[in-house]
Each structure stands twice: as structure tokens, then as C-alpha cells.
Design an enzyme around this catalytic site. Structure first.
Site, PDB file in Angstrom:
ATOM      1  N   ARG A 214       0.831  -1.199   0.000  1.00 26.33           N
ATOM      2  CA  ARG A 214       0.000   0.000   0.000  1.00 26.33           C
ATOM      3  C   ARG A 214       0.872   1.258   0.000  1.00 26.33           C
ATOM      4  NH1 ARG A 214      -3.901   2.840   3.993  1.00 26.33           N
ATOM      5  NH2 ARG A 214      -5.227   3.889   2.476  1.00 26.33           N
TER       6      ARG A 214
ATOM      7  N   HIS B  25       0.708   4.352  -2.742  1.00 25.54           N
ATOM      8  CA  HIS B  25       0.565   5.760  -2.355  1.00 25.54           C
ATOM      9  C   HIS B  25       1.742   6.575  -2.868  1.00 25.54           C
ATOM     10  CE1 HIS B  25      -2.633   5.595   1.019  1.00 25.54           C
ATOM     11  NE2 HIS B  25      -2.884   4.733   0.072  1.00 25.54           N
ATOM     12  N   ASP B  26       2.922   5.996  -2.785  1.00 26.72           N
ATOM     13  CA  ASP B  26       4.104   6.707  -3.264  1.00 26.72           C
ATOM     14  C   ASP B  26       3.960   7.005  -4.761  1.00 26.72           C
ATOM     15  OD1 ASP B  26       6.620   7.842  -3.178  1.00 26.72           O
ATOM     16  OD2 ASP B  26       7.657   5.954  -3.521  1.00 26.72           O
TER      17      ASP B  26
ATOM     18  N   ASP C 145       8.749   8.094  -6.096  1.00 30.51           N
ATOM     19  CA  ASP C 145       9.990   8.820  -5.817  1.00 30.51           C
ATOM     20  C   ASP C 145      10.345   8.782  -4.334  1.00 30.51           C
ATOM     21  OD1 ASP C 145       7.989  10.391  -4.799  1.00 30.51           O
ATOM     22  OD2 ASP C 145       8.808  12.277  -5.562  1.00 30.51           O
TER      23      ASP C 145
ATOM     24  N   SER D 277       8.649   9.815  -1.968  1.00 31.81           N
ATOM     25  CA  SER D 277       8.168  10.987  -1.229  1.00 31.81           C
ATOM     26  C   SER D 277       7.303  10.563  -0.039  1.00 31.81           C
ATOM     27  CB  SER D 277       7.388  11.930  -2.148  1.00 31.81           C
ATOM     28  OG  SER D 277       6.345  11.249  -2.803  1.00 31.81           O
TER      29      SER D 277
ATOM     30  N   ASN E  40      -3.825   8.403   5.257  1.00 34.27           N
ATOM     31  CA  ASN E  40      -2.670   7.652   5.758  1.00 34.27           C
ATOM     32  C   ASN E  40      -3.012   6.581   6.776  1.00 34.27           C
ATOM     33  OD1 ASN E  40      -3.376   8.896   8.081  1.00 34.27           O
ATOM     34  ND2 ASN E  40      -1.447   9.904   8.457  1.00 34.27           N
TER      35      ASN E  40
ATOM     36  N   PRO F 282      -6.993   8.066  -5.055  1.00 41.49           N
ATOM     37  CA  PRO F 282      -8.407   7.720  -5.197  1.00 41.49           C
ATOM     38  C   PRO F 282      -9.012   7.387  -3.828  1.00 41.49           C
ATOM     39  CG  PRO F 282      -6.995   5.936  -6.012  1.00 41.49           C
ATOM     40  CD  PRO F 282      -6.100   7.096  -5.710  1.00 41.49           C
TER      41      PRO F 282
ATOM     42  N   HIS G  27      -6.040  -5.723  -2.916  1.00 40.19           N
ATOM     43  CA  HIS G  27      -6.943  -5.792  -1.766  1.00 40.19           C
ATOM     44  C   HIS G  27      -7.223  -7.226  -1.329  1.00 40.19           C
ATOM     45  CE1 HIS G  27      -8.430  -1.382  -2.350  1.00 40.19           C
ATOM     46  NE2 HIS G  27      -7.191  -1.463  -1.910  1.00 40.19           N
ATOM     47  N   THR G  28      -6.482  -8.162  -1.855  1.00 41.75           N
ATOM     48  CA  THR G  28      -6.479  -9.515  -1.312  1.00 41.75           C
ATOM     49  C   THR G  28      -5.655  -9.569  -0.021  1.00 41.75           C
ATOM     50  OG1 THR G  28      -5.790 -11.809  -1.743  1.00 41.75           O
ATOM     51  CG2 THR G  28      -4.449 -10.132  -2.744  1.00 41.75           C
TER      52      THR G  28
ATOM     53  N   ASP H  38      -9.875  -9.611   3.061  1.00 38.94           N
ATOM     54  CA  ASP H  38     -10.604 -10.826   2.675  1.00 38.94           C
ATOM     55  C   ASP H  38     -10.244 -11.903   3.686  1.00 38.94           C
ATOM     56  OD1 ASP H  38      -8.451 -12.497   1.795  1.00 38.94           O
ATOM     57  OD2 ASP H  38      -8.721 -11.999  -0.306  1.00 38.94           O
TER      58      ASP H  38
ATOM     59  N   ASP I  98      -3.902 -14.147  -3.237  1.00 35.11           N
ATOM     60  CA  ASP I  98      -4.647 -15.053  -4.102  1.00 35.11           C
ATOM     61  C   ASP I  98      -5.739 -14.283  -4.838  1.00 35.11           C
ATOM     62  OD1 ASP I  98      -6.609 -14.545  -2.220  1.00 35.11           O
ATOM     63  OD2 ASP I  98      -6.375 -16.461  -1.187  1.00 35.11           O
TER      64      ASP I  98
HETATM   65  C1  HEM Z   1      -8.358   1.636  -6.864  1.00 37.37           C
HETATM   66  C2  HEM Z   1      -8.257   2.559  -5.941  1.00 37.37           C
HETATM   67  C3  HEM Z   1      -7.931   2.251  -4.508  1.00 37.37           C
HETATM   68  C4  HEM Z   1      -8.595   2.708  -3.424  1.00 37.37           C
HETATM   69  C5  HEM Z   1      -9.793   3.645  -3.442  1.00 37.37           C
HETATM   70  C6  HEM Z   1      -7.974   2.136  -2.254  1.00 37.37           C
HETATM   71  C7  HEM Z   1      -8.360   2.374  -0.955  1.00 37.37           C
HETATM   72  C8  HEM Z   1      -7.906   1.686   0.147  1.00 37.37           C
HETATM   73  C9  HEM Z   1      -8.407   1.854   1.488  1.00 37.37           C
HETATM   74  C10 HEM Z   1      -9.471   2.847   1.902  1.00 37.37           C
HETATM   75  C11 HEM Z   1      -7.771   0.964   2.280  1.00 37.37           C
HETATM   76  C12 HEM Z   1      -8.008   0.719   3.773  1.00 37.37           C
HETATM   77  C13 HEM Z   1      -7.278   1.695   4.606  1.00 37.37           C
HETATM   78  C14 HEM Z   1      -7.672   1.526   6.046  1.00 37.37           C
HETATM   79  O1  HEM Z   1      -8.846   1.687   6.359  1.00 37.37           O
HETATM   80  O2  HEM Z   1      -6.804   1.213   6.866  1.00 37.37           O
HETATM   81  C15 HEM Z   1      -6.853   0.234   1.447  1.00 37.37           C
HETATM   82  C16 HEM Z   1      -6.021  -0.764   1.893  1.00 37.37           C
HETATM   83  C17 HEM Z   1      -5.060  -1.361   1.109  1.00 37.37           C
HETATM   84  N1  HEM Z   1      -4.776  -1.059  -0.214  1.00 37.37           N
HETATM   85 FE1  HEM Z   1      -5.896   0.076  -1.434  1.00 37.37          FE
HETATM   86  N2  HEM Z   1      -6.939   1.343  -2.650  1.00 37.37           N
HETATM   87  C18 HEM Z   1      -6.870   1.373  -4.017  1.00 37.37           C
HETATM   88  C19 HEM Z   1      -5.925   0.736  -4.798  1.00 37.37           C
HETATM   89  C20 HEM Z   1      -4.862   0.024  -4.299  1.00 37.37           C
HETATM   90  C21 HEM Z   1      -3.714  -0.394  -5.069  1.00 37.37           C
HETATM   91  C22 HEM Z   1      -3.500  -0.064  -6.553  1.00 37.37           C
HETATM   92  C23 HEM Z   1      -2.898  -1.075  -4.234  1.00 37.37           C
HETATM   93  C24 HEM Z   1      -1.563  -1.723  -4.506  1.00 37.37           C
HETATM   94  C25 HEM Z   1      -1.180  -2.141  -5.697  1.00 37.37           C
HETATM   95  C26 HEM Z   1      -3.554  -1.111  -2.942  1.00 37.37           C
HETATM   96  C27 HEM Z   1      -3.085  -1.787  -1.825  1.00 37.37           C
HETATM   97  C28 HEM Z   1      -3.723  -1.831  -0.605  1.00 37.37           C
HETATM   98  C29 HEM Z   1      -3.325  -2.719   0.482  1.00 37.37           C
HETATM   99  C30 HEM Z   1      -2.237  -3.780   0.434  1.00 37.37           C
HETATM  100  C31 HEM Z   1      -4.161  -2.410   1.563  1.00 37.37           C
HETATM  101  C32 HEM Z   1      -4.120  -3.038   2.964  1.00 37.37           C
HETATM  102  C33 HEM Z   1      -3.168  -2.193   3.781  1.00 37.37           C
HETATM  103  C34 HEM Z   1      -2.825  -2.736   5.140  1.00 37.37           C
HETATM  104  O3  HEM Z   1      -3.331  -3.761   5.569  1.00 37.37           O
HETATM  105  O4  HEM Z   1      -2.022  -2.082   5.802  1.00 37.37           O
HETATM  106  N3  HEM Z   1      -4.724  -0.402  -3.000  1.00 37.37           N
HETATM  107  N4  HEM Z   1      -6.946   0.692   0.152  1.00 37.37           N
HETATM  108  C1  LIG Z   2      -2.233  10.456   9.788  1.00 31.98           C
HETATM  109  O1  LIG Z   2      -2.593  11.790   9.539  1.00 31.98           O
HETATM  110  C2  LIG Z   2      -3.204  12.437  10.631  1.00 31.98           C
HETATM  111  C3  LIG Z   2      -3.586  13.839  10.158  1.00 31.98           C
HETATM  112  O2  LIG Z   2      -4.431  13.785   9.077  1.00 31.98           O
HETATM  113  C4  LIG Z   2      -2.215  12.460  11.818  1.00 31.98           C
HETATM  114  O3  LIG Z   2      -2.861  13.044  12.934  1.00 31.98           O
HETATM  115  C5  LIG Z   2      -1.774  11.045  12.158  1.00 31.98           C
HETATM  116  O4  LIG Z   2      -0.776  11.069  13.141  1.00 31.98           O
HETATM  117  C6  LIG Z   2      -1.220  10.352  10.910  1.00 31.98           C
HETATM  118  N1  LIG Z   2      -0.947   8.959  11.207  1.00 31.98           N
HETATM  119  C7  LIG Z   2       0.218   8.368  10.890  1.00 31.98           C
HETATM  120  C8  LIG Z   2       0.311   6.910  11.195  1.00 31.98           C
HETATM  121  O5  LIG Z   2       1.127   8.972  10.384  1.00 31.98           O
END
Ligand code: HEM
Ligand SMILES: *[C@@H]1O[C@H](CO)[C@@H](O)[C@H](O)[C@H]1NC(C)=O
Ligand SMILES: *[C@@H]1O[C@H](CO)[C@@H](O)[C@H](O)[C@H]1NC(C)=O
Ligand SMILES: *[C@@H]1O[C@H](CO)[C@@H](O)[C@H](O)[C@H]1NC(C)=O
Length: 314
Positions: free
Chosen positions: A56, A60-61, A68, A70, A88, A156, A186-187, A239, A246
Site C-alpha cells: 500500500r 501511495h508513493d 519517488d 516521497s 494515511n 483515489p 486488496h487480497t 478478505d 490469491d
Molecule cells: C483503486 C483505488 C484504490 C482505493 C480507493 C484504495 C483504498 C484503500 C483503502 C481505503 C484501504 C483501507 C485503509 C484503512 O482503512 O486502513 C486500502 C487498503 C489497502 N490497499 Fe488500497 N486502494 C486502491 C488501490 C490500491 C492499489 C493499486 C494497491 C496496490 C497495488 C492497494 C493496496 C492496498 C493494500 C495492500 C491495503 C491493505 C493495507 C494494510 O493492511 O495495511 N490499494 N486501500
Molecule cells: C495520519 O494523519 C493524521 C492527520 O491527518 C495524523 O494526525 C496522524 O498522526 C497520521 N498517522 C500516521 C500513522 O502517520
């Protein structure tokens, strides 16, 4: 027209710079990849959530100013960095990158110059820990000098519909195929209630629960997230096999048991819908498409320097 122009601009700006290559480190740092892999493997032994965190972080990067690094920068003075921006919530595992960097430095005397391996190349190694595919990661990115929390809103949102997702991806030169394949990430991992609360509380003025959620699944989500403002830590796995890479995610989309509106939105265009069916019936087809799209996303470059410390600009 204006929107088209600005996407062209963003894309050409991001694609400038030296081409990446898979043997960038062959002469200078031949063991770099195995050293990084070891740092990730060691961390994952203690914490199964590391691959999801790194994946993830990489997404984001790449979506803000190109891949980069960032996202790794710390906030400094008045400048709030990307990692402290609103989306974040679940960014984590930054320490794994620091450890990989330290291990590189002790193996190679001049290693600071290899700092930019970090997140991108580590992300190519998720297969090791989670059963995903493996691929030759294109290397040689430069690090960026800018990181702004306000720009993390360029990511997004989980509430996006298919046209918003398509626009966000196409601004980075990514297609609907890339959207369908990369969403399969999101698997892995975990989501907080705040990311899907829009679907299970006050969905709109006529219905409380998004009708595109399978009812018993929606009920189970409401048990974990009973109110719109839940404890910040509450949430569910992405999931049921959330530490295994998977194709379950695509099967769940077809059963309307995925968490985000943006996941369900993949059923909203004929192109992505047919890919969802294809990936649901073949893990192999999914893996191949995922690798292709990861390489494409990982090749959005945008940096200017080789940072000495992952978390601060030179
Ligand atoms: C299509 C648009 C996407 C949206 C709107 C989106 C949004 C999100 C959101 C809202 C979460 C949950 C964050 C939380 O509540 O803690 C999440 C988790 C995650 N996303 Fe996405 N995501 C997208 C695409 C991607 C892509 C392209 C990747 C990687 C190639 C990705 C990898 C992940 C992973 C691995 C997690 C789980 C993170 C964790 O367990 O720490 N996502 N995503
Ligand atoms: C995520 O961003 C919020 C501000 O939007 C900040 O208060 C929080 O500490 C940040 N969490 C992490 C893990 O960096
Ligand atoms: C997607 O959302 C945008 C912004 O809310 C809206 O203008 C557009 O009509 C929606 N598109 C679809 C296909 O639902
Ligand atoms: C609420 O959502 C449902 C399902 O998407 C839709 O049929 C209905 O028209 C929506 N109601 C309003 C007021 O937008």
C-alpha cells in the site's frame, strides 16, 4: 479539454528522466536484492502484515509525484508530509525500509547511494512472504525532494465510482486493465471501519445500507462497526485469506462481499466487469496481469536525487 490537458501534463512530467533497468545494480551492488529480501522476510516473520503495508505504501508513493520515495519523508517544521495526510490511516511498516537500508549500508561501504532501492524494489518482493507472483523489478529511480500532506488527497478514495477511478488512473497513464488488476492488491491487509462506513450507515436518504452489499455480509460489517464514529482501531481483514496473495478478492466482488464502493465499482464498466470474472476464475491470469500493471505503475518516476536518509531530503 482542460482536464485532458492537465492529465497529459501530469503524465509527461512524471515520465521524464532516465529509463529504468532490471540490472541497474548488477555491477555496483550485486547482492542488493537478496539483502532487501532478507530484511523483508525477517520483518514478516514477526509481523504478517508487513507485505500489505509495503504494497500500500508503494501505491501511495507512486500515485503522488511518481514513485519517488516521497511517501517516506517525515513532516518537517510547517510542512506536513504525505504520510501525515488524511488517507494515511493504515500506512505502516516504514521501519522495514529503514532496516533494509541499514543492511545495504553495512554490506556496501558506499551504500548511501543505493538508498533509492528501498520501497519500490522491496515491493517487488511481496511474493516471498504472501504467496504472490515474482517479477524482475525495474530499478534506478531517483528520490523526490517534496512531500505534502495536501497532495495525498490526489489518491483515489474508497467512495469513488468507476468514472472517478478511471480518471484517477488515466491521469497516471494507467488503464482500466491496470485498475482491475491492481485493485487485486486488496487480497492483502486490513481496513478500518472509516473506509467503508459510508456503505453501512446512512448510505443515502432512502436506504441505510448500500443495496449492492450482500445482506448478511453487510450485517457482519455492522457488528464490527456499529456506529458511524467507531473506535479508530476497529476494522476487518480485506478478505478471509488476508495474508495470502490469491484471487479470492475477485470471487468476493462477484458475491458483493467486498469492502469499498471502489471495489464494487469494478462491476460498473463492461471492461472491468469481464476482467473481474476472468481473474475470479484464474489465479494465474490475475497474477500475470498484476505483475504487468505493477511494473507499469512502478515505472512512473519523478525524483531528482539519491537520498542519503530515507526520511529526509539531502
Ligand atoms: C483503486 C483505488 C484504490 C482505493 C480507493 C484504495 C483504498 C484503500 C483503502 C481505503 C484501504 C483501507 C485503509 C484503512 O482503512 O486502513 C486500502 C487498503 C489497502 N490497499 Fe488500497 N486502494 C486502491 C488501490 C490500491 C492499489 C493499486 C494497491 C496496490 C497495488 C492497494 C493496496 C492496498 C493494500 C495492500 C491495503 C491493505 C493495507 C494494510 O493492511 O495495511 N490499494 N486501500
Ligand atoms: C495520519 O494523519 C493524521 C492527520 O491527518 C495524523 O494526525 C496522524 O498522526 C497520521 N498517522 C500516521 C500513522 O502517520
Ligand atoms: C461518479 O461520481 C461523480 C461525482 O460524484 C458523478 O458526477 C458521476 O456522474 C458519477 N458517475 C457514475 C458512472 O456514477
Ligand atoms: C439510494 O441508493 C439506491 C441504490 O443505489 C438508489 O436506488 C436510490 O435511488 C438512492 N436514493 C437517493 C435518494 O439517491
Amino acid at each position: 479539454m482542460a482536464a485532458l490537458l492537465s492529465s497529459l501534463l501530469i503524465f509527461s512530467f512524471l515520465s521524464l528522466g532516465t529509463p529504468l533497468s532490471s540490472n541497474y545494480y548488477q555491477k555496483t551492488c550485486p547482492n542488493a536484492e537478496s539483502i532487501i529480501r532478507k530484511a523483508v522476510t525477517d520483518a514478516t516473520k514477526n509481523d504478517k502484515t508487513v507485505p500489505a503495508g509495503l504494497l500500500r505504501m508503494h501505491f501511495h508513493d507512486c500515485f503522488v509525484r511518481g514513485c519517488d520515495g516521497s511517501v517516506l519523508l517525515n513532516s518537517k517544521g510547517k510542512n506536513k508530509a504525505e504520510k501525515d495526510g488524511p488517507p494515511n490511516v493504515s500506512l505502516h511498516a516504514f521501519y522495514v525500509i529503514d532496516n533494509a537500508k541499514k543492511a545495504l549500508e553495512s554490506a556496501y561501504f558506499l551504500a548511501p547511494v543505493y538508498a533509492h532501492l528501498r520501497v519500490y524494489d522491496v515491493s517487488g518482493l511481496i511474493y516471498m512472504q504472501s504467496g504472490g507472483p515474482s517479477w524482475d523489478v525495474p530499478k534506478g529511480r531517483k528520490d523526490g525532494r517534496t512531500s505534502k500532506a495536501s497532495e495525498s488527497t490526489q489518491l483515489p478514495a474508497p467512495t469513488f465510482n468507476i468514472s472517478q477511478l478511471q480518471q484517477s488512473f488515466s491521469q497516471r497513464g494507467l488503464s482500466l486493465e491496470d485498475l482491475a488488476a491492481l485493485s487485486g492488491a486488496h487480497t492483502l491487509g486490513f481496513s478500518h471501519c472509516s473506509s467503508f462506513n459510508n456503505r453501512i450507515h446512512n448510505f443515502n436518504s432512502t436506504t441505510d445500507i448500500d443495496p449492492s452489499l450482500q445482506p448478511s455480509f453487510a450485517a457482519s460489517l455492522r457488528r464490527v462497526c456499529p456506529a458511524k464514529n467507531n473506535a479508530k482501531t476497529a476494522g476487518v481483514p480485506m478478505d478471509p485469506s488476508s495474508t495470502t496473495f490469491d484471487n479470492t478478492y475477485y470471487k468476493l466482488i462477484l458475491q458483493q462481499k467486498v469492502l469499498f464502493s471502489s471495489d464494487n465499482a469494478l462491476l460498473g464498466s463492461p471492461k472491468t466487469k469481464s476482467l473481474v470474472s476472468k481473474f475470479a476464475s484464474s489465479k494465474d491470469a490475475f497474477s500475470k496481469a498484476f505483475v504487468k500493471s505493477m511494473i507499469k505503475m512502478s515505472s512512473i518516476t519523478g525524483g531528482q536525487e539519491i537520498r542519503k536518509d530515507c526520511r529526509v531530503v539531502n
